[in-house]
Design a protein around this motif. Sequence first.
Motif, short mmCIF file in Angstrom:
data_model
loop_
_atom_site.label_atom_id
_atom_site.label_comp_id
_atom_site.label_asym_id
_atom_site.label_seq_id
_atom_site.Cartn_x
_atom_site.Cartn_y
_atom_site.Cartn_z
N THR A 250 0.81 -1.22 0.00
CA THR A 250 0.00 0.00 0.00
C THR A 250 0.84 1.27 0.00
N CYS A 251 2.16 1.14 -0.03
CA CYS A 251 3.04 2.30 0.15
C CYS A 251 2.86 3.33 -0.97
N THR A 252 2.50 4.55 -0.56
CA THR A 252 2.34 5.65 -1.52
C THR A 252 3.43 6.69 -1.35
N VAL A 253 4.45 6.37 -0.54
CA VAL A 253 5.58 7.28 -0.40
C VAL A 253 6.38 7.29 -1.70
N VAL A 254 6.49 6.11 -2.34
CA VAL A 254 7.15 6.02 -3.63
C VAL A 254 6.15 6.37 -4.73
N ASP A 255 6.66 6.87 -5.86
CA ASP A 255 5.78 7.19 -6.98
C ASP A 255 5.22 5.93 -7.62
N LYS A 256 6.07 4.91 -7.72
CA LYS A 256 5.67 3.63 -8.30
C LYS A 256 6.20 2.49 -7.44
N ASP A 257 5.40 1.46 -7.26
CA ASP A 257 5.84 0.29 -6.51
C ASP A 257 6.56 -0.65 -7.48
N ARG A 258 7.88 -0.44 -7.61
CA ARG A 258 8.65 -1.20 -8.59
C ARG A 258 8.70 -2.69 -8.27
N SER A 259 8.73 -3.04 -6.96
CA SER A 259 8.82 -4.46 -6.62
C SER A 259 7.52 -5.19 -6.99
N LEU A 260 6.36 -4.58 -6.66
CA LEU A 260 5.09 -5.21 -7.00
C LEU A 260 4.91 -5.27 -8.51
N GLU A 261 5.32 -4.20 -9.20
CA GLU A 261 5.28 -4.22 -10.65
C GLU A 261 6.17 -5.33 -11.19
N GLY A 262 7.35 -5.50 -10.55
CA GLY A 262 8.26 -6.55 -10.98
C GLY A 262 7.66 -7.93 -10.81
N PHE A 263 6.95 -8.16 -9.69
CA PHE A 263 6.30 -9.45 -9.48
C PHE A 263 5.25 -9.72 -10.56
N VAL A 264 4.45 -8.68 -10.87
CA VAL A 264 3.42 -8.85 -11.90
C VAL A 264 4.06 -9.16 -13.24
N GLU A 265 5.12 -8.43 -13.58
CA GLU A 265 5.82 -8.67 -14.85
C GLU A 265 6.50 -10.02 -14.90
#
Length: 369
Positions: A250-265
């Motif tokens: 749920t972290c919105t401190v970062v602009d994009k959640d690269r790790s979660l995006e990485g898991f999806v990819e």
Amino acid sequence: MADLERIRREIADEYAAPHNHPWVIGFSGGKDSTLVAHLVFEFLLSIPRSRRTRHVHIVSNDTLVESPLVINHLRQVAADIREAAEVFGLPMSVAITSPEPDKSFWVNLIGRGYPPPNRTFRWCTDRMKIQPTSKYIKSQASVTGQVILLLGVRRNESATRASTVARYDNGERLNRHNDLVECMVFRPIVEMSTKEVWEVLAMNDPPWGGSHGHLIKLYSDATGGECPVMTQKNEVAACGTSSSRFGCWTCTVVDKDRSLEGFVESGFAEFGPLLDLRDWIASIRNDASRRMARRRTGQVTITTDGVFVPGPFTPLARREILDRLLKTQEEVGYPLITDEELDLIRTIWAEDAIVISTAAARELVPHRF
């Protein structure tokens, strides 16, 4: 590896110090804290039972909104360590702390209407990470008077980490904790490079059994690092940075959640709904139509520059967020919010309905969920 042998000697020397202060390993499940746990467990196995006089606690933190793959990995490793420690008769305890339900992410966001955290209003780290772990450390210190906290921090993790390490270097093996009076900090791998950490993990199976293969794959899939265990407020800046991306989904401190995006990819398409919800929550943060004019204290906030700062989410916006969360929960097929949190949210909404004399607030409470 000469540095590794030096680290092993330091661990042995510190464990043999003439006092009974327990060790507490801050274990996030990431590569650095895993290496510290690996080396300590390995050391305990290498010495006779008669010399295992110092109890070792391995303490992790679950914010209740951790990235699913990461928290599942952490729980599995914690269970493996606990089981192996029992089999080998090691003086070791394993614990996973969590925030009190009243301080959880969803109770604050949906119940009280706090806007999602950002770099200037990061209300989450202290409530969800620092306080639960600090409470555990203090409970152990109350028994023996002091604890030694082992952290997997390294000087070359980032410029921020290097600055923090330099600030608290005192030329000694142990540094006094910044916030916890009865706690000394031991950073055994502080001078190791990232390459060296991965070499040790890749070439040596964990002493509690299995391999570090799953951990290595996690990093490969997510192309990110981990948010470390937090025990002091000056570490807050490391939470939600580009160099530490394994953390709350749920972290919105970062602009994009690269790790979660990485898991999806990497093929974990089931986490797509989490990513969508997180991005939507971030997108509505500054929507004036979803924010109240007054803070929960009843005050209107205007900065010295004359800028109006809106208050919490409106009751209807909180209802909207909850509806989306419950819909996402149905999509992913596992709990994203607990019944206890839902009960607390109901209670807060009912209290707010008395204070906030608007039709929207009065309509909020009878709505069942």
